[in-house]
Design an enzyme around this catalytic site. Structure first.
Site, PDB file in Angstrom:
ATOM      1  N   PHE A   5       1.162  -1.079   0.057  1.00 31.03           N
ATOM      2  CA  PHE A   5       0.019   0.299  -0.224  1.00 31.03           C
ATOM      3  C   PHE A   5       0.940   1.321   0.161  1.00 31.03           C
ATOM      4  O   PHE A   5       1.950   1.181   0.728  1.00 31.03           O
ATOM      5  CB  PHE A   5      -0.695  -0.057   1.390  1.00 31.03           C
ATOM      6  CG  PHE A   5      -1.493   0.832   1.205  1.00 31.03           C
ATOM      7  CD1 PHE A   5      -3.188   1.167   0.308  1.00 31.03           C
ATOM      8  CD2 PHE A   5      -1.878   2.486   1.422  1.00 31.03           C
ATOM      9  CE1 PHE A   5      -4.063   1.851   0.707  1.00 31.03           C
ATOM     10  CE2 PHE A   5      -2.519   3.844   2.213  1.00 31.03           C
ATOM     11  CZ  PHE A   5      -3.714   2.921   1.197  1.00 31.03           C
TER      12      PHE A   5
ATOM     13  N   ASP B  12       9.255   2.444   1.325  1.00 32.02           N
ATOM     14  CA  ASP B  12       8.283   3.553   1.833  1.00 32.02           C
ATOM     15  C   ASP B  12       7.572   2.789   3.316  1.00 32.02           C
ATOM     16  O   ASP B  12       7.190   1.916   3.522  1.00 32.02           O
ATOM     17  CB  ASP B  12       6.729   2.707   1.228  1.00 32.02           C
ATOM     18  CG  ASP B  12       5.508   3.080   1.716  1.00 32.02           C
ATOM     19  OD1 ASP B  12       5.300   4.232   3.526  1.00 32.02           O
ATOM     20  OD2 ASP B  12       4.193   3.218   1.027  1.00 32.02           O
TER      21      ASP B  12
ATOM     22  N   LYS C 156       2.763   9.548   8.498  1.00 31.12           N
ATOM     23  CA  LYS C 156       1.648   9.075   9.028  1.00 31.12           C
ATOM     24  C   LYS C 156       2.526   9.109  10.509  1.00 31.12           C
ATOM     25  O   LYS C 156       2.343  10.735  11.106  1.00 31.12           O
ATOM     26  CB  LYS C 156       1.761   7.454   9.412  1.00 31.12           C
ATOM     27  CG  LYS C 156       1.087   7.495   8.153  1.00 31.12           C
ATOM     28  CD  LYS C 156       0.369   5.458   8.308  1.00 31.12           C
ATOM     29  CE  LYS C 156      -0.878   5.759   7.728  1.00 31.12           C
ATOM     30  NZ  LYS C 156      -0.635   5.193   6.440  1.00 31.12           N
TER      31      LYS C 156
HETATM   32  C1  LIG Z   1      -0.549   5.210   5.685  1.00 33.28           C
HETATM   33  C2  LIG Z   1      -0.182   4.591   4.243  1.00 33.28           C
HETATM   34  C3  LIG Z   1       0.579   5.495   3.348  1.00 33.28           C
HETATM   35  C4  LIG Z   1      -0.294   7.228   2.498  1.00 33.28           C
HETATM   36  O1  LIG Z   1      -0.178   7.772   3.931  1.00 33.28           O
HETATM   37  P1  LIG Z   1      -1.344   8.912   3.734  1.00 33.28           P
HETATM   38  O2  LIG Z   1      -0.947   9.856   4.907  1.00 33.28           O
HETATM   39  O3  LIG Z   1      -2.534   8.295   4.169  1.00 33.28           O
HETATM   40  O4  LIG Z   1      -2.033   9.471   2.120  1.00 33.28           O
HETATM   41  C5  LIG Z   1       1.581   5.132   2.318  1.00 33.28           C
HETATM   42  N1  LIG Z   1       2.216   4.440   2.389  1.00 33.28           N
HETATM   43  C6  LIG Z   1       1.944   3.251   3.558  1.00 33.28           C
HETATM   44  C7  LIG Z   1       3.080   2.348   3.791  1.00 33.28           C
HETATM   45  C8  LIG Z   1       0.994   3.841   4.109  1.00 33.28           C
HETATM   46  O5  LIG Z   1       0.720   2.769   5.332  1.00 33.28           O
END
Ligand SMILES: *Cc1c(COP(=O)(O)O)cnc(C)c1O
Length: 407
Positions: A136, A221, A250
């Site tokens: 994700f 990520d 986050k």
């Molecule tokens: C939550 C998340 C995102 C997206 O972040 P947003 O602030 O909602 O755009 C991207 N990568 C990972 C691994 C995430 O957990």
């Protein structure tokens, strides 16, 4: 004006389906709703509230910057952004930082940078992005297409091209997919949304070696795994594998929206003036709060405390499971844990979450089969124990019921 959960259905776009209760205030790892019911918070705003709610250092940073300067745009730079960038680069492999407002935006920048780097270094044929199934990376059209759940990117017309997906953990498959067309690999060093999946460290090392062999960039990520959640500032430090680009968001803002992309000087050079940007990205208010988060999180007291809290969670979850036999596995790392449901309860993670909420515990799911906890790194031990007592009561009620509560 009186507003309730019903107001949501009247005035909000129906892309979310929030819980029945409406929280109104929080302190540490406790939250109260409109009727003053108390909840223990293991959801942490989806791995965002890294220091709980209204941590004094963060509130202080917000108020003090709020009285000084909120926003300028990137026509001007600002002190909080410069200090935060200095601290992030001093603490990591990176030399340079780009600030965004969210995880998706940080990833969007990372992907655009990788494409631009490949184009300028190797030519037009090197455009393939390889990512992983169940991964994700956010909800912009580029990032959601790179994410490994086609259901999230289907139904919006033609998708950005040259994006391939490999099985997470399958190094042979990755090797067979890579070539002189490979621009970059994007991966979560610990998959969050996909079900709290911790890869074999040998797999991650293998990905790095394949990237080196094919001159492809490795993008980590760490939007969910980063900022202390796994006991180190970033998970790449636990793995001993250095990415070329790292994204974080986050927990970085502890509840204030901010994202960041970190990279080396040699790669950063390819985002020349005018190639990319954001009106709000790196604004003083967000950076002042994130700097306060960084100062508290990047200390031995907080980082070393994570392993102890993880052990406490695991001890009680194993005890609960010995009694009710609902989990196949407790997995994850630090304050990012997943309780994977066994065969009998497959597909019912949401029932567990709702049962927990009804007992006064906020938690999350990661897919249909995993109950996820992403609490504050400084959650008091007694809140962990009390929260898990509530969780246990929820489970006791649920296993006593013959049919599913929610669809
Ligand atoms: C939550 C998340 C995102 C997206 O972040 P947003 O602030 O909602 O755009 C991207 N990568 C990972 C691994 C995430 O957990």
């Amino acid at each position: 004006m009186q507003v309730t959960r019903d107001t949501f259905n009247d005035v909000m776009v129906p892309n979310y389906n929030p819980a029945d209760m409406v929280p109104v205030r929080g302190e540490g790892s406790r939250v109260w709703d409109q009727h003053d019911n108390e909840f223990i918070d293991f959801a942490g705003g989806i791995a965002v509230n890294v220091l709980g709610h209204c941590h004094p250092a963060l509130t202080q940073a917000l108020i003090s910057q709020g009285n000084k300067l909120w926003h300028l745009s990137n026509v001007f730079t600002n002190e909080p952004a410069l200090r935060l960038a200095k601290k992030l680069t001093d603490a990591t492999f990176a030399d340079k930082v780009y600030f965004a407002n969210s995880g998706a935006e940080a990833n969007e920048a990372a992907l655009k940078l990788a494409r631009r780097f490949a184009l300028e270094m190797h030519g037009t044929q090197r455009s393939e992005i390889i990512a992983f199934k169940q991964g994700f990376h956010g909800r912009t059209f580029f990032t959601v297409t790179v994410g490994g759940q086609p259901a999230y990117s289907d139904g919006f017309g033609p998708k950005p091209g040259d994006i391939l997906h490999c099985e997470f953990g399958n190094l042979d498959m990755l090797a067979s997919m890579m070539s002189d067309k490979t621009c970059a690999i994007m991966m979560e060093p610990l998959q969050g949304e996909g079900g709290i999946i911790v890869p074999d460290p040998a797999f991650v090392k293998g990905v790095r070696e394949l990237c080196d062999k094919h001159h492809a960039l490795l993008i980590f990520d760490e939007v969910q795994s980063g900022m202390g959640r796994t006991g180190k500032l970033f998970e790449y430090m636990n793995l001993g594998v250095r990415p070329d680009i790292l994204t974080t968001a986050k927990s970085l803002g502890g509840g204030f929206p901010i994202g960041a992309m970190l990279t080396t000087a040699a790669i950063a050079e390819h985002l020349k003036p005018g190639t990319h940007g954001s009106t709000y990205g790196g604004n003083p208010l967000a950076c002042a709060v994130a700097e306060a988060v960084f100062d508290v999180v990047n200390t031995p007291q907080v980082l070393d405390g994570v392993a102890h809290k993880e052990a406490l969670f695991r001890e009680h979850l194993n005890r609960i499971n010995a009694k009710y036999h609902v989990f196949e596995e407790i997995r994850g790392k630090g304050m990012l844990l997943g309780c994977a449901l066994n065969e009998q309860y497959k597909g019912r993670a949401k029932d567990f979450m709702v049962a927990a909420t009804n007992e006064g515990l906020m938690c999350l799911v990661a897919g249909m089969n995993v109950v996820r906890f992403a609490p504050s790194l400084v959650i008091p031990d007694k809140d962990i124990i009390e929260g898990l007592e509530k969780f246990e009561r929820g489970i006791a009620g649920l296993v006593a019921q013959p049919v599913a509560l929610t669809k």
